[in-house]
Motif scaffolding. Structure first.
Motif, PDB file in Angstrom:
ATOM      1  N   PRO A 173      46.469  49.263  58.528  1.00 48.20           N
ATOM      2  CA  PRO A 173      46.153  49.912  57.248  1.00 48.20           C
ATOM      3  C   PRO A 173      46.392  48.973  56.059  1.00 48.20           C
ATOM      4  N   ALA A 174      45.452  48.952  55.131  1.00 47.33           N
ATOM      5  CA  ALA A 174      45.517  48.065  53.959  1.00 47.33           C
ATOM      6  C   ALA A 174      46.797  48.286  53.155  1.00 47.33           C
ATOM      7  N   THR A 175      47.271  49.528  53.095  1.00 48.71           N
ATOM      8  CA  THR A 175      48.499  49.788  52.333  1.00 48.71           C
ATOM      9  C   THR A 175      49.702  49.104  52.973  1.00 48.71           C
ATOM     10  N   LEU A 176      49.742  49.072  54.301  1.00 51.32           N
ATOM     11  CA  LEU A 176      50.831  48.410  55.011  1.00 51.32           C
ATOM     12  C   LEU A 176      50.738  46.887  54.826  1.00 51.32           C
ATOM     13  N   VAL A 177      49.526  46.348  54.892  1.00 50.41           N
ATOM     14  CA  VAL A 177      49.320  44.909  54.665  1.00 50.41           C
ATOM     15  C   VAL A 177      49.815  44.540  53.269  1.00 50.41           C
ATOM     16  N   LYS A 178      49.489  45.362  52.291  1.00 49.73           N
ATOM     17  CA  LYS A 178      49.908  45.111  50.905  1.00 49.73           C
ATOM     18  C   LYS A 178      51.433  45.170  50.777  1.00 49.73           C
TER      19      LYS A 178
ATOM     20  N   ASP B 233      47.862  35.125  49.662  1.00 49.85           N
ATOM     21  CA  ASP B 233      47.529  36.530  49.906  1.00 49.85           C
ATOM     22  C   ASP B 233      46.855  36.646  51.280  1.00 49.85           C
ATOM     23  N   PRO B 234      46.775  37.860  51.830  1.00 49.91           N
ATOM     24  CA  PRO B 234      46.200  38.036  53.171  1.00 49.91           C
ATOM     25  C   PRO B 234      44.779  37.481  53.322  1.00 49.91           C
ATOM     26  N   GLY B 235      43.947  37.626  52.315  1.00 50.71           N
ATOM     27  CA  GLY B 235      42.575  37.110  52.407  1.00 50.71           C
ATOM     28  C   GLY B 235      42.534  35.597  52.497  1.00 50.71           C
ATOM     29  N   SER B 236      43.365  34.929  51.711  1.00 46.85           N
ATOM     30  CA  SER B 236      43.426  33.460  51.751  1.00 46.85           C
ATOM     31  C   SER B 236      43.981  32.978  53.083  1.00 46.85           C
ATOM     32  N   PHE B 237      44.951  33.712  53.623  1.00 47.97           N
ATOM     33  CA  PHE B 237      45.502  33.327  54.915  1.00 47.97           C
ATOM     34  C   PHE B 237      44.451  33.470  56.008  1.00 47.97           C
ATOM     35  N   GLU B 238      43.671  34.521  55.950  1.00 48.52           N
ATOM     36  CA  GLU B 238      42.592  34.722  56.929  1.00 48.52           C
ATOM     37  C   GLU B 238      41.603  33.555  56.861  1.00 48.52           C
ATOM     38  N   ALA B 239      41.268  33.124  55.651  1.00 45.48           N
ATOM     39  CA  ALA B 239      40.346  31.998  55.480  1.00 45.48           C
ATOM     40  C   ALA B 239      40.958  30.715  56.057  1.00 45.48           C
TER      41      ALA B 239
ATOM     42  N   PRO C 266      44.697  15.519  58.016  1.00 47.86           N
ATOM     43  CA  PRO C 266      46.044  15.996  57.719  1.00 47.86           C
ATOM     44  C   PRO C 266      46.444  17.123  58.661  1.00 47.86           C
ATOM     45  N   ALA C 267      47.694  17.137  59.039  1.00 43.38           N
ATOM     46  CA  ALA C 267      48.209  18.158  59.945  1.00 43.38           C
ATOM     47  C   ALA C 267      49.377  18.855  59.267  1.00 43.38           C
ATOM     48  N   ASP C 268      49.072  19.599  58.229  1.00 47.34           N
ATOM     49  CA  ASP C 268      50.114  20.326  57.524  1.00 47.34           C
ATOM     50  C   ASP C 268      50.662  21.430  58.417  1.00 47.34           C
ATOM     51  N   PHE C 269      51.950  21.631  58.338  1.00 42.84           N
ATOM     52  CA  PHE C 269      52.614  22.680  59.107  1.00 42.84           C
ATOM     53  C   PHE C 269      52.517  23.982  58.318  1.00 42.84           C
ATOM     54  N   TRP C 270      52.121  25.036  58.966  1.00 41.75           N
ATOM     55  CA  TRP C 270      52.089  26.331  58.301  1.00 41.75           C
ATOM     56  C   TRP C 270      52.442  27.419  59.292  1.00 41.75           C
ATOM     57  N   MET C 271      52.897  28.516  58.754  1.00 47.23           N
ATOM     58  CA  MET C 271      53.214  29.693  59.561  1.00 47.23           C
ATOM     59  C   MET C 271      52.594  30.906  58.891  1.00 47.23           C
ATOM     60  N   GLY C 272      52.383  31.919  59.642  1.00 41.38           N
ATOM     61  CA  GLY C 272      51.834  33.141  59.076  1.00 41.38           C
ATOM     62  C   GLY C 272      52.308  34.351  59.868  1.00 41.38           C
ATOM     63  N   LEU C 273      52.124  35.481  59.277  1.00 47.68           N
ATOM     64  CA  LEU C 273      52.463  36.742  59.921  1.00 47.68           C
ATOM     65  C   LEU C 273      51.163  37.480  60.192  1.00 47.68           C
ATOM     66  N   ALA C 274      50.964  37.887  61.421  1.00 53.92           N
ATOM     67  CA  ALA C 274      49.748  38.598  61.797  1.00 53.92           C
ATOM     68  C   ALA C 274      50.122  39.978  62.330  1.00 53.92           C
ATOM     69  N   GLY C 275      49.242  40.908  62.129  1.00 54.31           N
ATOM     70  CA  GLY C 275      49.454  42.262  62.619  1.00 54.31           C
ATOM     71  C   GLY C 275      48.321  42.679  63.536  1.00 54.31           C
TER      72      GLY C 275
END
Length: 113
Positions: free
Chosen positions: A51-56, A86-92, A37-46
């Motif tokens: 800083p964790a507070t900014l990510v949150k 969430d950011p952790g799931s996106f990283e995975a 499968p080739a699902d289309f996805w987008m994400g935001l990376a920094g």
């Protein structure tokens, strides 16, 4: 949409499962025509070590935006099925996609020209 007008008849979608937006159109993976499968996805990376507070804060703002009535209307109009993680799931996801497509490239001897 063209499908409703009868001008376009989709044969399948390239994803792991059927889309709720087109429930009568089979997944090519489901029909065993396409095995990746080739699902289309987008994400935001920094930047690294953001800083964790900014990510949150950014994650919260993006979640709110994706769930807004305007964005829901946009997604419906464009036949897009949004999913926000969430950011952790996106990283995975990012890591697994890199590994997955690297394997496809190696197995098929794909080279840049």
């Amino acid at each position: 949409m063209c499908r409703k007008s009868g001008r376009l008849t989709p044969l399948g979608i390239v994803s792991a499962k059927r889309s709720p937006l087109l429930p009568d159109v089979p997944s090519l993976v489901e029909d065993r025509i396409f095995d990746a499968p080739a699902d289309f996805w987008m994400g935001l990376a920094g930047p690294p070590r953001m800083p964790a507070t900014l990510v949150k804060q950014l994650s919260h703002a993006l979640t709110k935006a994706v769930q807004s009535p305007e964005m829901k209307q946009f997604f419906q109009k464009t036949a897009t099925e949004p999913a926000f993680t969430d950011p952790g799931s996106f990283e995975a996801l990012w890591q697994s996609e890199q590994h997955r497509w690297a394997e496809v490239i190696r197995a098929r001897h794909i080279r840049a020209e």
